[in-house]
Scaffold this motif. Structure first.
Motif, PDB file in Angstrom:
ATOM      1  N   GLN A 180      32.505  33.394  48.423  1.00  0.00           N
ATOM      2  CA  GLN A 180      31.061  33.648  48.400  1.00  0.00           C
ATOM      3  C   GLN A 180      30.453  33.419  49.773  1.00  0.00           C
ATOM      4  OE1 GLN A 180      29.124  35.019  46.047  1.00  0.00           O
ATOM      5  NE2 GLN A 180      27.375  34.900  47.425  1.00  0.00           N
ATOM      6  N   GLU A 181      30.823  32.329  50.433  1.00  0.00           N
ATOM      7  CA  GLU A 181      30.300  32.064  51.779  1.00  0.00           C
ATOM      8  C   GLU A 181      30.711  33.179  52.734  1.00  0.00           C
ATOM      9  OE1 GLU A 181      30.418  28.756  55.384  1.00  0.00           O
ATOM     10  OE2 GLU A 181      31.589  28.372  53.578  1.00  0.00           O
ATOM     11  N   PHE A 182      31.982  33.588  52.667  1.00  0.00           N
ATOM     12  CA  PHE A 182      32.459  34.683  53.516  1.00  0.00           C
ATOM     13  C   PHE A 182      31.669  35.957  53.212  1.00  0.00           C
ATOM     14  CE2 PHE A 182      35.001  38.468  54.128  1.00  0.00           C
ATOM     15  CZ  PHE A 182      35.346  38.352  55.465  1.00  0.00           C
ATOM     16  N   TYR A 183      31.509  36.260  51.937  1.00  0.00           N
ATOM     17  CA  TYR A 183      30.819  37.480  51.529  1.00  0.00           C
ATOM     18  C   TYR A 183      29.381  37.508  52.044  1.00  0.00           C
ATOM     19  CZ  TYR A 183      29.033  41.240  48.612  1.00  0.00           C
ATOM     20  OH  TYR A 183      28.439  42.412  48.171  1.00  0.00           O
ATOM     21  N   GLU A 184      28.695  36.391  51.950  1.00  0.00           N
ATOM     22  CA  GLU A 184      27.308  36.330  52.421  1.00  0.00           C
ATOM     23  C   GLU A 184      27.198  36.612  53.918  1.00  0.00           C
ATOM     24  OE1 GLU A 184      25.885  32.481  51.214  1.00  0.00           O
ATOM     25  OE2 GLU A 184      25.802  33.055  49.098  1.00  0.00           O
ATOM     26  N   LYS A 185      28.170  36.183  54.688  1.00  0.00           N
ATOM     27  CA  LYS A 185      28.107  36.318  56.144  1.00  0.00           C
ATOM     28  C   LYS A 185      28.822  37.548  56.690  1.00  0.00           C
ATOM     29  CE  LYS A 185      27.681  31.345  56.688  1.00  0.00           C
ATOM     30  NZ  LYS A 185      28.330  30.108  57.119  1.00  0.00           N
ATOM     31  N   HIS A 186      29.785  38.096  55.944  1.00  0.00           N
ATOM     32  CA  HIS A 186      30.636  39.163  56.493  1.00  0.00           C
ATOM     33  C   HIS A 186      30.836  40.346  55.545  1.00  0.00           C
ATOM     34  CE1 HIS A 186      31.841  36.567  59.845  1.00  0.00           C
ATOM     35  NE2 HIS A 186      31.919  35.596  58.953  1.00  0.00           N
ATOM     36  N   LYS A 187      29.959  40.534  54.574  1.00  0.00           N
ATOM     37  CA  LYS A 187      30.186  41.577  53.573  1.00  0.00           C
ATOM     38  C   LYS A 187      30.282  42.987  54.157  1.00  0.00           C
ATOM     39  CE  LYS A 187      25.404  41.540  52.105  1.00  0.00           C
ATOM     40  NZ  LYS A 187      24.570  41.049  51.022  1.00  0.00           N
ATOM     41  N   ASP A 188      29.720  43.207  55.329  1.00  0.00           N
ATOM     42  CA  ASP A 188      29.805  44.529  55.942  1.00  0.00           C
ATOM     43  C   ASP A 188      31.078  44.727  56.760  1.00  0.00           C
ATOM     44  OD1 ASP A 188      27.343  45.247  54.850  1.00  0.00           O
ATOM     45  OD2 ASP A 188      26.238  44.475  56.571  1.00  0.00           O
ATOM     46  N   GLU A 189      31.867  43.663  56.904  1.00  0.00           N
ATOM     47  CA  GLU A 189      33.070  43.730  57.735  1.00  0.00           C
ATOM     48  C   GLU A 189      34.363  43.875  56.943  1.00  0.00           C
ATOM     49  OE1 GLU A 189      33.036  40.750  60.982  1.00  0.00           O
ATOM     50  OE2 GLU A 189      31.050  40.256  60.185  1.00  0.00           O
ATOM     51  N   ALA A 190      34.329  43.597  55.646  1.00  0.00           N
ATOM     52  CA  ALA A 190      35.547  43.651  54.834  1.00  0.00           C
ATOM     53  C   ALA A 190      35.194  44.009  53.393  1.00  0.00           C
ATOM     54  CB  ALA A 190      36.265  42.305  54.875  1.00  0.00           C
ATOM     55  N   ASN A 191      36.150  44.638  52.712  1.00  0.00           N
ATOM     56  CA  ASN A 191      36.009  44.910  51.281  1.00  0.00           C
ATOM     57  C   ASN A 191      36.459  43.679  50.508  1.00  0.00           C
ATOM     58  OD1 ASN A 191      35.436  47.767  51.677  1.00  0.00           O
ATOM     59  ND2 ASN A 191      37.599  47.987  52.164  1.00  0.00           N
ATOM     60  N   ILE A 192      35.760  43.368  49.451  1.00  0.00           N
ATOM     61  CA  ILE A 192      36.128  42.259  48.578  1.00  0.00           C
ATOM     62  C   ILE A 192      36.309  42.823  47.172  1.00  0.00           C
ATOM     63  CG2 ILE A 192      35.425  40.030  47.603  1.00  0.00           C
ATOM     64  CD1 ILE A 192      35.804  39.899  50.641  1.00  0.00           C
ATOM     65  N   VAL A 193      37.464  42.550  46.579  1.00  0.00           N
ATOM     66  CA  VAL A 193      37.759  42.978  45.217  1.00  0.00           C
ATOM     67  C   VAL A 193      38.326  41.768  44.481  1.00  0.00           C
ATOM     68  CG1 VAL A 193      39.097  44.543  43.749  1.00  0.00           C
ATOM     69  CG2 VAL A 193      38.277  45.336  45.984  1.00  0.00           C
ATOM     70  N   ILE A 194      37.517  41.158  43.626  1.00  0.00           N
ATOM     71  CA  ILE A 194      37.956  40.005  42.845  1.00  0.00           C
ATOM     72  C   ILE A 194      38.064  40.462  41.395  1.00  0.00           C
ATOM     73  CG2 ILE A 194      37.564  37.591  42.235  1.00  0.00           C
ATOM     74  CD1 ILE A 194      37.576  38.086  45.293  1.00  0.00           C
ATOM     75  N   ILE A 195      39.269  40.404  40.867  1.00  0.00           N
ATOM     76  CA  ILE A 195      39.500  40.825  39.491  1.00  0.00           C
ATOM     77  C   ILE A 195      39.832  39.584  38.660  1.00  0.00           C
ATOM     78  CG2 ILE A 195      40.896  42.239  37.948  1.00  0.00           C
ATOM     79  CD1 ILE A 195      41.320  44.158  40.300  1.00  0.00           C
ATOM     80  N   TYR A 196      38.974  39.310  37.689  1.00  0.00           N
ATOM     81  CA  TYR A 196      39.196  38.169  36.810  1.00  0.00           C
ATOM     82  C   TYR A 196      40.077  38.586  35.640  1.00  0.00           C
ATOM     83  CZ  TYR A 196      36.193  35.191  39.469  1.00  0.00           C
ATOM     84  OH  TYR A 196      35.680  34.424  40.490  1.00  0.00           O
ATOM     85  N   SER A 197      41.101  37.789  35.395  1.00  0.00           N
ATOM     86  CA  SER A 197      42.102  38.081  34.377  1.00  0.00           C
ATOM     87  C   SER A 197      41.579  37.775  32.977  1.00  0.00           C
ATOM     88  CB  SER A 197      43.347  37.243  34.647  1.00  0.00           C
ATOM     89  OG  SER A 197      44.283  37.401  33.602  1.00  0.00           O
ATOM     90  N   ALA A 198      42.078  38.540  32.021  1.00  0.00           N
ATOM     91  CA  ALA A 198      41.765  38.312  30.617  1.00  0.00           C
ATOM     92  C   ALA A 198      42.649  37.213  30.012  1.00  0.00           C
ATOM     93  CB  ALA A 198      41.949  39.604  29.821  1.00  0.00           C
ATOM     94  N   TYR A 199      43.622  36.748  30.785  1.00  0.00           N
ATOM     95  CA  TYR A 199      44.530  35.722  30.293  1.00  0.00           C
ATOM     96  C   TYR A 199      43.759  34.428  30.012  1.00  0.00           C
ATOM     97  CZ  TYR A 199      48.553  32.588  30.116  1.00  0.00           C
ATOM     98  OH  TYR A 199      49.482  31.662  29.730  1.00  0.00           O
ATOM     99  N   ASN A 200      43.755  33.997  28.763  1.00  0.00           N
ATOM    100  CA  ASN A 200      43.042  32.786  28.324  1.00  0.00           C
ATOM    101  C   ASN A 200      41.548  32.832  28.642  1.00  0.00           C
ATOM    102  OD1 ASN A 200      45.265  31.534  27.198  1.00  0.00           O
ATOM    103  ND2 ASN A 200      45.783  30.437  29.054  1.00  0.00           N
ATOM    104  N   SER A 201      40.955  34.019  28.594  1.00  0.00           N
ATOM    105  CA  SER A 201      39.546  34.145  28.946  1.00  0.00           C
ATOM    106  C   SER A 201      38.908  35.287  28.167  1.00  0.00           C
ATOM    107  CB  SER A 201      39.406  34.386  30.453  1.00  0.00           C
ATOM    108  OG  SER A 201      38.047  34.296  30.817  1.00  0.00           O
ATOM    109  N   SER A 202      37.651  35.547  28.497  1.00  0.00           N
ATOM    110  CA  SER A 202      36.922  36.676  27.913  1.00  0.00           C
ATOM    111  C   SER A 202      35.898  37.145  28.942  1.00  0.00           C
ATOM    112  CB  SER A 202      36.199  36.252  26.635  1.00  0.00           C
ATOM    113  OG  SER A 202      35.110  35.398  26.946  1.00  0.00           O
ATOM    114  N   PRO A 203      35.431  38.382  28.812  1.00  0.00           N
ATOM    115  CA  PRO A 203      34.422  38.859  29.759  1.00  0.00           C
ATOM    116  C   PRO A 203      33.127  38.054  29.677  1.00  0.00           C
ATOM    117  CG  PRO A 203      34.888  40.540  28.090  1.00  0.00           C
ATOM    118  CD  PRO A 203      35.849  39.429  27.881  1.00  0.00           C
TER     119      PRO A 203
END
Length: 168
Positions: free
Chosen positions: A81-104
């Motif tokens: 989050q800190e990186f994204y706030e300061k550098h979101k225009d410099e890199a792509n961020i793709v965070i995929i949360y797993s369904a393993y032991n979880s729910s949307p």
């Protein structure tokens, strides 16, 4: 007749230029391997995104498979989050949360509670978990501008390592 031929040629050109999304996501997670095209859903399940739309080719990409219940993923999310706030225009961020032991719903609540604004998606059928043969959370993959895996990082990343790996 010429107009019809031109229209058909235009359609064929667009089809040939479009991203081919394989029916099954499967990748050998190793440096130098071309990262495959994919589709992923938003956490609420209402939108589907193609990799070509979320991974701009003029930037490196941080591709993470995480779980909101994983302590290392929780620590890393703060850094991302800190990186994204300061550098979101410099890199792509793709965070995929797993369904393993979880729910949307649980993931959505976690993201809202922590006020995370980085791009987050949900692996409804564990397609990414299975397709990468994930052994531990988080899985961090740095994808170069050429679309190939530049680095697979064991363990969590911190802000300084994100800057080093994604902006240089």
């Amino acid at each position: 007749m010429k107009k019809l031929i031109m229209i058909i040629m235009g359609i064929l050109f667009l089809i040939s230029c479009s991203e081919k999304i394989p029916a099954k996501f499967d990748v050998e997670v190793a440096e130098g391997v071309k990262f495959p095209a994919f589709q992923v859903k938003s956490v609420d399940g209402k939108e589907t995104f193609k990799s070509m739309d979320i991974m701009k080719s003029d930037k490196k990409t941080l591709f993470v498979i995480a779980a909101e219940w994983c302590p290392h993923c929780r620590d890393e999310a703060i850094e991302i989050q800190e990186f994204y706030e300061k550098h979101k225009d410099e890199a792509n961020i793709v965070i995929i949360y797993s369904a393993y032991n979880s729910s949307p719903e649980v993931v959505a609540e976690y993201l809202a509670k922590n006020q995370y604004t980085f791009p987050a998606y949900y692996d409804y059928d564990n397609v990414f978990l299975n397709g990468t043969k994930l052994e531990a959370f988080p899985m961090n993959i740095i994808i170069g501008k050429d679309g190939k895996i530049a680095e697979v990082v064991d363990g969590e990343l911190n802000y300084d390592s994100l800057v080093e790996k994604l902006t240089k």
